[in-house]
Design an enzyme around this catalytic site. Structure first.
Site, short mmCIF file in Angstrom:
data_model
loop_
_atom_site.label_atom_id
_atom_site.label_comp_id
_atom_site.label_asym_id
_atom_site.label_seq_id
_atom_site.Cartn_x
_atom_site.Cartn_y
_atom_site.Cartn_z
CB CYS A 172 6.53 33.38 101.93
SG CYS A 172 5.68 34.29 103.25
CE LYS A 230 10.76 31.75 102.28
NZ LYS A 230 9.84 31.83 103.44
CD GLU A 269 5.99 29.72 103.34
OE1 GLU A 269 7.19 29.79 103.70
OE2 GLU A 269 5.23 30.72 103.32
#
Length: 521
Positions: free
Chosen positions: A376, A325, A264
């Site tokens: 994440c 995301k 990321e």
């Protein structure tokens, strides 16, 4: 005067709950004393037993706030006020738990109701507000324990239930009102949970196909990322690390990868809008001759918006599948009530453009293998992981950027969560971070590779491609819904019994006493 006396009676209980919350926080990484869970839970219940519902609110709040202050001190990197605000917010959930638990503890079958109520509380913290914060679940502490194997059968909620139940059973043994017979049942049940989990065999066998995957940790120039200057440096670091990998492949000292994974924020500049960034990515892809999964921030889809994505960049066809995301971090990647808050909290301007959530699961087919990509903090959210498993992800990927939190304990906590996801799903998990921790976790939760922080790291792993599903992924969200429902049912029964006592009607069966306690059938 009466209120002061009541407060004086409840404050010692609050002190005990605060101690219990602190102990529970130390069960998790980076401290890693999971056995403290079965000390903290009974200590908390001891503080609640005999208290009023109003007293339970204070006792639960003391427990929850302290728990989160110990668990997530790394949030103070953003600001001490942010860490305190989060602890207070999450503490409110345990305040509600405390109020209800004071009544539920009076019921027959209270060990079942209390453990289920704990799962319901975790479900609430993981859901609201703004998508929730699922960081404080009991299950995350058990990636190195045989008890953690239960996650492969009943998922993360089921494992939290088992851990909570163990703590409840310890309290049942120590509770003065418990009879010898009841204590024996509690001990037998606890031994069965621990012994049964140790007998679970976690398979790592694949379908016969193996993929060589390269995780590239290019490192960052200091903590955090600043626009343009540092962002270009980060992308160039990942390019150089990838070129160095290719040199080793050509020399014969490294196996040629089938896929390369960048983390990321390996580029914070949109490669579709910036020619220099695109050229760096294409240089890396051309050098290795295999697809690279690039972590990129893209502009749009709306004005003053951005998306954090994983882009499959093929050496022949260029950019292809994109995963955006789905769970951006509130106040970190976007600002709820932005127009109302910005005039009063200038620090929020550091967030920049709003991160727009994606709408599709991160299922990325690459050269005949289905990868499930999560980014994440998303690894802590059940729905994100569940959705890629529903679509038959054969290998899991976690692209992350923990540079802001390096050295605070947050990367270690996230790595432990990732290990639990490997056990739950029965999949190898490939983790890439800009600055660490990157690594490889096998389907049984064991660690094949774990990088240091703030150093370049490139690792090539031979990963089994797996098609079989664990019982946990087959059951999906059912364990959580069932256990949450049981917790709510316990509260309803307790409130009905309380109302009957208040109105003088027939009471629900009281909590067992020495003279009349019966072992639940």
């Amino acid at each position: 005067m009466d209120r002061l006396k009541a407060l004086g009676r409840v404050l010692p209980r609050v002190a005990v709950a605060v101690a219990a919350g602190a102990l529970l926080g130390f069960a998790f990484e980076p401290h890693d004393y999971p056995w403290l869970t079965i000390v903290a839970v009974p200590l908390f219940l001891a503080a609640l037993t005999g208290a009023s519902a109003k007293g339970g609110l204070l006792i639960g709040a003391g427990f929850g706030i302290t728990y989160y202050l110990v668990l997530v001190p790394w949030l103070s990197v953003i600001g001490g006020d942010a860490a305190i605000a989060l602890a207070i917010l999450e503490g409110l959930f345990y305040a509600v738990f405390g109020a209800f638990a004071t009544q539920v503890l009076k019921l027959k079958w209270w060990p079942l109701w209390i453990a289920s109520l704990w799962v319901a509380t975790e479900f609430a913290t993981a859901s609201v507000p703004f998508g929730g914060f699922p960081w404080g679940r009991l299950a995350w502490a058990f990636s190195d324990s045989p008890l953690g194997k239960l996650a492969s059968l009943v998922g993360i909620p089921g494992l939290s239930f088992a851990v909570a139940l163990l703590g409840v059973l310890v309290y049942a043994v120590l509770r003065p009102k418990s009879t010898v017979r009841f204590r024996i049942v509690a001990v037998v049940a606890g031994v069965a949970i621990v012994g049964g989990s140790a007998l679970i065999n976690l398979s790592t066998e694949g379908n016969g196909r193996v993929v060589n995957a390269a995780m590239v940790q290019g490192n960052v120039p200091g903590k955090g990322l600043e626009f343009l200057g540092r962002a270009r440096t980060v992308t160039r670091n990942h390019l150089n690390a990838t070129l160095d990998l290719q040199r080793r492949v050509q020399e014969g000292s490294e196996d040629k990868p089938d896929i390369v994974i960048w983390p990321e924020n390996s580029t914070d500049i949109d490669p579709f809008k910036d020619a220099e960034t695109r050229a760096d990515i294409e240089a890396a892809v051309k050098a290795v001759g295999v697809p690279i999964l690039v972590g990129a921030v893209l502009e749009g889809p709306g004005p003053n918006e951005r998306q954090t994505t994983g882009i499959v960049w093929d050496p022949r066809t260029g950019p292809g599948e994109i995963y955006a995301k789905r769970h951006p971090v509130p106040f970190g990647e976007y600002i709820p009530f932005r127009e109302q808050l910005l005039p009063y909290i200038k620090r929020l301007e550091m967030v920049g453009r709003q991160t727009a959530p994606g709408t599709k699961p991160g299922v990325l087919p690459i050269n005949g293998v289905t990868y499930g990509d999560v980014i994440c903090f998303e690894v802590a959210y059940d729905d994100v992981v569940r959705d890629v498993m529903k679509r038959d992800a054969q290998i899991l990927v976690v692209q992350t950027n923990n540079a802001t939190y390096g050295g605070t304990g947050q990367p270690e906590q996230q790595f432990a969560i990732t290990r639990m996801r490997a056990i739950e799903t029965g999949r190898t998990v490939l983790i890439t971070s800009t600055s660490g921790i990157s690594g490889v976790v096998r389907p049984d939760g064991t660690v094949e590779h774990k990088s240091s922080q703030f150093v370049p790291d490139v690792y090539v792993a031979s990963v089994p491609v797996r098609d079989t599903h664990t019982l946990a992924t087959t059951l999906g969200g059912w364990p959580q819904w069932i256990l949450t429902g049981l917790g709510i049912l316990g509260v309803v029964l307790a409130l009905v019994a309380r109302r009957r006592r208040a109105t003088g009607g027939p009471e629900a069966p009281p909590a067992p006493t020495r003279s009349r306690e019966k072992v639940p059938a």
